[in-house]
Design an enzyme around this catalytic site. Structure first.
Site, short mmCIF file in Angstrom:
data_model
loop_
_atom_site.label_atom_id
_atom_site.label_comp_id
_atom_site.label_asym_id
_atom_site.label_seq_id
_atom_site.Cartn_x
_atom_site.Cartn_y
_atom_site.Cartn_z
N CYS A 1 63.48 37.38 45.25
CA CYS A 1 62.90 38.72 45.04
C CYS A 1 63.85 39.82 45.47
O CYS A 1 63.63 41.00 45.16
CB CYS A 1 61.56 38.83 45.75
SG CYS A 1 60.33 37.71 45.06
N HIS B 1 59.85 46.52 46.47
CA HIS B 1 59.59 45.30 45.69
C HIS B 1 58.08 45.10 45.58
O HIS B 1 57.35 45.23 46.58
CB HIS B 1 60.25 44.10 46.38
CG HIS B 1 59.79 42.79 45.81
ND1 HIS B 1 59.77 42.54 44.46
CD2 HIS B 1 59.31 41.67 46.42
CE1 HIS B 1 59.30 41.32 44.26
NE2 HIS B 1 59.01 40.78 45.43
N ASN C 1 53.79 40.11 40.78
CA ASN C 1 55.12 40.03 41.39
C ASN C 1 56.11 39.45 40.37
O ASN C 1 56.03 38.26 40.04
CB ASN C 1 55.05 39.15 42.65
CG ASN C 1 56.39 39.00 43.36
OD1 ASN C 1 57.43 39.40 42.85
ND2 ASN C 1 56.36 38.40 44.54
N1 COA Z 1 41.64 32.75 45.56
C1 COA Z 1 40.68 32.54 46.48
N2 COA Z 1 40.93 32.06 47.71
C2 COA Z 1 42.21 31.79 48.01
C3 COA Z 1 43.26 31.99 47.10
C4 COA Z 1 42.93 32.47 45.82
N3 COA Z 1 43.84 32.73 44.88
N4 COA Z 1 44.40 31.63 47.69
C5 COA Z 1 44.11 31.23 48.93
N5 COA Z 1 42.77 31.32 49.13
C6 COA Z 1 42.01 31.00 50.33
C7 COA Z 1 42.75 30.09 51.27
O1 COA Z 1 42.59 28.75 50.87
C8 COA Z 1 42.05 30.39 52.58
O2 COA Z 1 40.84 29.67 52.61
P1 COA Z 1 40.30 29.04 54.00
O3 COA Z 1 40.12 30.20 54.93
O4 COA Z 1 39.05 28.39 53.58
O5 COA Z 1 41.39 28.10 54.44
C9 COA Z 1 41.72 31.86 52.47
O6 COA Z 1 41.79 32.20 51.07
C10 COA Z 1 42.64 32.76 53.26
O7 COA Z 1 43.96 32.33 53.00
P2 COA Z 1 45.19 33.00 53.70
O8 COA Z 1 46.44 32.41 53.15
O9 COA Z 1 45.00 33.03 55.17
O10 COA Z 1 45.01 34.49 53.15
P3 COA Z 1 45.81 35.78 53.49
O11 COA Z 1 44.89 36.83 53.95
O12 COA Z 1 47.02 35.53 54.31
O13 COA Z 1 46.31 36.24 52.04
C11 COA Z 1 48.29 36.12 50.70
C12 COA Z 1 47.11 35.37 51.28
C13 COA Z 1 49.15 35.13 49.95
C14 COA Z 1 47.76 37.17 49.70
C15 COA Z 1 49.07 36.83 51.83
O14 COA Z 1 49.34 35.94 52.87
C16 COA Z 1 50.35 37.41 51.35
O15 COA Z 1 50.35 38.36 50.59
N6 COA Z 1 51.49 36.91 51.80
C17 COA Z 1 52.77 37.35 51.32
C18 COA Z 1 53.01 36.71 50.01
C19 COA Z 1 54.17 37.28 49.26
O16 COA Z 1 54.32 38.47 49.21
N7 COA Z 1 54.96 36.42 48.67
C20 COA Z 1 56.05 36.79 47.85
C21 COA Z 1 57.15 37.35 48.68
S1 COA Z 1 58.44 37.78 47.60
#
Ligand code: COA
Length: 335
Positions: free
Chosen positions: A114, A261, A291
């Site tokens: 990214c 980004h 993204n």
């Molecule tokens: N739909 C519904 N539920 C989902 C899901 C989806 N698409 N993806 C994950 N979940 C669930 C998980 O399984 C978890 O369930 P649980 O509590 O029963 O275990 C719950 O949602 C919370 O998951 P978690 O990973 O803790 O959520 P979060 O608040 O951290 O949000 C992201 C997840 C990915 C949105 C967040 O961590 C994020 O934005 N991270 C950075 C990612 C990024 O920018 N990546 C690219 C970088 S270039």
């Protein structure tokens, strides 16, 4: 006289096929509400067969060439940033070079995920400032959709990513009356976190690169520790932005537009709040495209230039964070 480089053209291209959060909710256990609330994404674009990355790159590049008022034949070099190459080898840039009707223009792919666009910008800037090349095409191009897991197992990653391409022309600026310039660029990396966001297979570190077992274990799909990535992104982006501005002897208040980004709206809102940047200075298009990794910043730049929000004389700051981990910032004067 010190040579300077500036951006003279921008372009972008996304596939026509719109995939909404509701469409994804029909394929996996997710919801529009969850995706919007966690990431700000409403829809993204996915290619349809037989569309290929170099097709998107070609359209974005042609639009950038047109806005710079030059022809493909005027280019001295092509750099294409991608984490989703058209083939294992050669790089997507070679397919693009051919599509642009060029036969000898040097080209290469740059892999910094990214952060690939700003990494490529730093290379183009160095080539131009060294006097080796005068006109460089820099493209960020991704087709994620052909490599995502559309089952429940992949829902954490799959909902975030989209396909698209963005391009810029970097040219030498010899006119002392023209303020257009890439002022400073900073690039960083921390490889000890490589497996916090990665696609392991097929890779030459595996013996062999692909097996039925690898497929069954789904190691050919992206894996991400979302919270870990979030934490590092919200630390590194402000850090590198301040470092780059300081190198250019500029302050946050001097900047007219912050092009972050587009990984997650919440990451960018967090960064803006931390640095007390007004939201109106942080345009976003993640709600429409998701993204698009290396393509996201040049796509955002192109939209803002074409819609007249970025005007001659404006100061533009970019910042990215991505897999690797990698993070970058660039500050430039638009002209
Ligand atoms: N739909 C519904 N539920 C989902 C899901 C989806 N698409 N993806 C994950 N979940 C669930 C998980 O399984 C978890 O369930 P649980 O509590 O029963 O275990 C719950 O949602 C919370 O998951 P978690 O990973 O803790 O959520 P979060 O608040 O951290 O949000 C992201 C997840 C990915 C949105 C967040 O961590 C994020 O934005 N991270 C950075 C990612 C990024 O920018 N990546 C690219 C970088 S270039």
């Amino acid at each position: 006289m010190t040579l300077r480089a500036k951006l003279t053209g921008t372009g972008m291209c996304v596939p026509d096929n719109v995939v909404t959060n509701h469409d994804l909710a029909k394929l996996m256990d997710t919801s529009d509400e969850w995706i919007r609330q966690r990431s700000g994404i409403v829809e993204r674009r996915h290619v349809v067969p037989p569309q290929r990355p170099s097709e998107l790159a070609e359209v974005a590049a042609q639009r950038a060439l047109e806005s710079a008022g030059i022809d493909a034949g005027d280019l001295d070099l092509i750099i294409l940033a991608t984490l989703s190459a058209e083939a294992d080898f050669p790089g997507t840039s070679f397919f693009l070079q051919d599509r642009l009707g060029l036969s000898e223009t040097p080209c290469f792919d740059l892999r910094a995920q990214c952060s690939g666009f700003v990494y490529s910008l730093s290379v183009a800037n160095a080539f131009v400032k060294s006097g080796q090349y005068r006109r460089v095409l820099v493209v960020g191009c991704e087709v994620h959709s052909t490599g995502l897991d559309f089952s429940d197992d992949g829902r954490d990653v799959t909902v975030l990513f989209g396909d698209g391409a963005g391009a810029v022309i970097v040219e030498a600026n010899d006119d002392p009356d023209d303020a257009g310039e890439i002022l400073e660029v900073r690039i960083h990396a921390e490889g000890s976190f490589a497996d916090k966001l990665w696609v392991e297979a097929p890779g030459s570190g595996l013996h062999p690169r692909m097996t039925q077992e690898i497929l069954d274990e789904k190691r050919h799909y992206p894996r991400m520790q979302g919270r870990f990535v979030f934490k590092h992104a919200t630390r590194r982006m402000p850090e590198v932005l301040l470092q780059t501005l300081s190198a250019a002897s500029l302050k946050l208040e001097d900047v007219d537009h912050f092009l972050f980004h587009q990984a997650n709206l919440r990451i960018n809102e967090y960064v803006a709040t931390q640095l007390e940047i007004p939201p109106e200075k942080c345009p976003s298009n993640i709600e429409r495209y998701g993204n698009c990794s290396a393509a996201s910043i040049p796509m955002l730049l192109d939209e803002n230039v074409r819609e007249g929000r970025i005007e001659p004389g404006d100061l533009v700051a970019m910042a990215s964070f991505g897999a690797g981990f990698s993070w970058t910032s660039a500050v430039l004067r638009w002209s």
